[in-house]
Write a protein that holds these residues in place. Sequence first.
Motif, short mmCIF file in Angstrom:
data_model
loop_
_atom_site.label_atom_id
_atom_site.label_comp_id
_atom_site.label_asym_id
_atom_site.label_seq_id
_atom_site.Cartn_x
_atom_site.Cartn_y
_atom_site.Cartn_z
N ALA A 66 -1.61 -28.99 2.92
CA ALA A 66 -0.76 -27.98 2.29
C ALA A 66 -1.41 -26.59 2.33
CB ALA A 66 -0.45 -28.36 0.84
N LEU A 67 -2.73 -26.53 2.33
CA LEU A 67 -3.44 -25.25 2.26
C LEU A 67 -3.97 -24.80 3.61
CD1 LEU A 67 -5.43 -25.88 -1.05
CD2 LEU A 67 -3.20 -24.78 -0.76
N SER A 68 -3.70 -25.55 4.64
CA SER A 68 -4.21 -25.22 5.98
C SER A 68 -3.45 -24.04 6.58
CB SER A 68 -4.10 -26.44 6.88
OG SER A 68 -2.74 -26.83 7.05
N ASN A 69 -3.89 -23.60 7.75
CA ASN A 69 -3.22 -22.51 8.48
C ASN A 69 -3.04 -21.26 7.63
OD1 ASN A 69 -2.93 -23.80 11.01
ND2 ASN A 69 -1.18 -24.96 10.24
N ASN A 70 -4.12 -20.84 6.98
CA ASN A 70 -4.10 -19.62 6.16
C ASN A 70 -3.08 -19.68 5.03
OD1 ASN A 70 -6.08 -18.33 7.81
ND2 ASN A 70 -4.49 -17.85 9.30
N GLY A 71 -2.87 -20.89 4.50
CA GLY A 71 -1.95 -21.07 3.38
C GLY A 71 -0.53 -21.41 3.78
N PHE A 72 -0.21 -21.36 5.08
CA PHE A 72 1.15 -21.68 5.52
C PHE A 72 1.41 -23.18 5.58
CE2 PHE A 72 0.99 -17.52 8.15
CZ PHE A 72 1.32 -16.79 7.02
N GLY A 73 0.35 -24.00 5.60
CA GLY A 73 0.52 -25.43 5.70
C GLY A 73 0.73 -25.89 7.13
N ARG A 74 1.12 -27.16 7.27
CA ARG A 74 1.35 -27.71 8.60
C ARG A 74 2.54 -27.04 9.27
NH1 ARG A 74 3.40 -32.51 8.44
NH2 ARG A 74 3.84 -32.50 6.21
N ARG A 75 2.47 -26.89 10.59
CA ARG A 75 3.62 -26.38 11.32
C ARG A 75 4.76 -27.38 11.21
NH1 ARG A 75 3.84 -22.16 14.66
NH2 ARG A 75 1.56 -22.07 14.91
N ALA A 76 5.96 -26.88 10.97
CA ALA A 76 7.11 -27.76 10.77
C ALA A 76 7.41 -28.54 12.04
CB ALA A 76 8.33 -26.95 10.34
N THR A 77 7.64 -29.82 11.88
CA THR A 77 8.02 -30.67 13.00
C THR A 77 9.42 -31.22 12.76
OG1 THR A 77 6.95 -32.55 11.89
CG2 THR A 77 5.64 -31.33 13.51
N GLY A 78 10.10 -31.54 13.85
CA GLY A 78 11.45 -32.10 13.73
C GLY A 78 12.47 -31.12 13.22
N ILE A 79 12.17 -29.82 13.33
CA ILE A 79 13.08 -28.81 12.80
C ILE A 79 13.93 -28.18 13.90
CG2 ILE A 79 11.62 -26.74 12.99
CD1 ILE A 79 12.41 -26.14 10.05
#
Length: 432
Positions: A66-79
């Motif tokens: 949840a806190l990875s990628n400078n606070g953005f979280g995981r890149r959305a998949t299946g979107i």
Amino acid sequence: MARSIPTTVSHNIRHFPAPITSVPSDTVEDKCVSGRVYVYNLPAIFNTELLDKCDDLNPWTSRCDALSNNGFGRRATGIGAVVPEKLANSWYWTDQFSLEIIYHNRLMNYRCRTLEPESATAFYLPFYAGLAVGKYLWSANYTAKDRDRHCEMMIRWVQDQPYWNRSNGWDHFITMGRITWDFRRSKDEDWGSSCIYLPGMRNITRLLIERNSWDYFDIGVPYPTGFHPRTASDITSWQEFVGTRNRTTLYCFAGATRGFIKNDFRGLLLSQCYNDSGTCRVVDCGGSRCSNGTSAILETFLDSDFCLQPRGDSFTRRSIFDCMVGGSIPVFFWKRTAYYQYEWFLPGEPESYSVFIDRNDVTNGTSIREVLGKLSREEVKSMRMKVIDHIPNIVYAEPKEGIEGIRDAFDIAIEGVLRRIKEQEEVGYKWK
């Protein structure tokens, strides 16, 4: 206060990179008319060390993804089936409590950051107050002293800095990534920390996802959503996408009942929505069905003219901004849910972008479908365009330097803080 769902937890230490710094350029002086920000180099215990121990920030589940990628979280998949393919990489499963990390990273690369404290208008304290207290909120094994410890240490540290004494904290500000009530404990046995009530916090401006409307130093800023545009083109492409969307549902509600609350208002909304199944769409968020990692809510907002926005566990909820990013028109039942919270970011005329139905009217039998159905297509179109026009104001851009020519939520918040601090310099404005 949002609740988490127990799952298995591991306790490995994860090393997150410290915020990357770019050196401010002297050529941007004309763009910094409101002043410059000095970012304190706080000891790691107040920020990066908390991130490194992300497995240990929550008693039930790891917070590392949840806190990875400078606070953005995981890149959305299946979107990809929901959003245009060229915009899919601008979407993340962003956690609503990641504000502190997002602001810290942006401020380290802010065009109006200064490395010389003597030239600063404002001083930023990159203390992750929400992450620091979150670990201690859910267990009776922790004491009030545990919940206050980090904040007390931070105040002692900053009061030893020479530039604190310049104004006794009036020109200092902080991001607190939870709602204000999580930091307003009055008695030891109550919820949260007492951070905001500690004497050293009295003059510090606080950016929060929910403010106390009666506290001048609380500033409400948008909850982080999953949309983090990379370029100005991403924003205009998204605005065009939501503006031309064929919406097949009059209104929708994404949420869950609060069974432990007597006369639960959310339950009343769900009942109306289920009874209006031809014109209302429900996303039942009971359990963990609406946690980070689902596109069902976004798709529902994209398909609906209006989205119901009752208060959450507190007065506000992240769904307000998810709804508006989807180009759906919010329907409020409490004025404190948005109108008294996010004045810097939303239109000054509430009726231009939203519908207000007093909760007591709904409780007494007013039909939401009938209220919304009386609005003409021209009125609905006008409100939707106002919502879409303000999407840049309520999202946090992906680039650490921001997007040239675009003022996102971060830019608006920091410019507002600088403006307020300059106003406070007026003779007789401040107390000591």
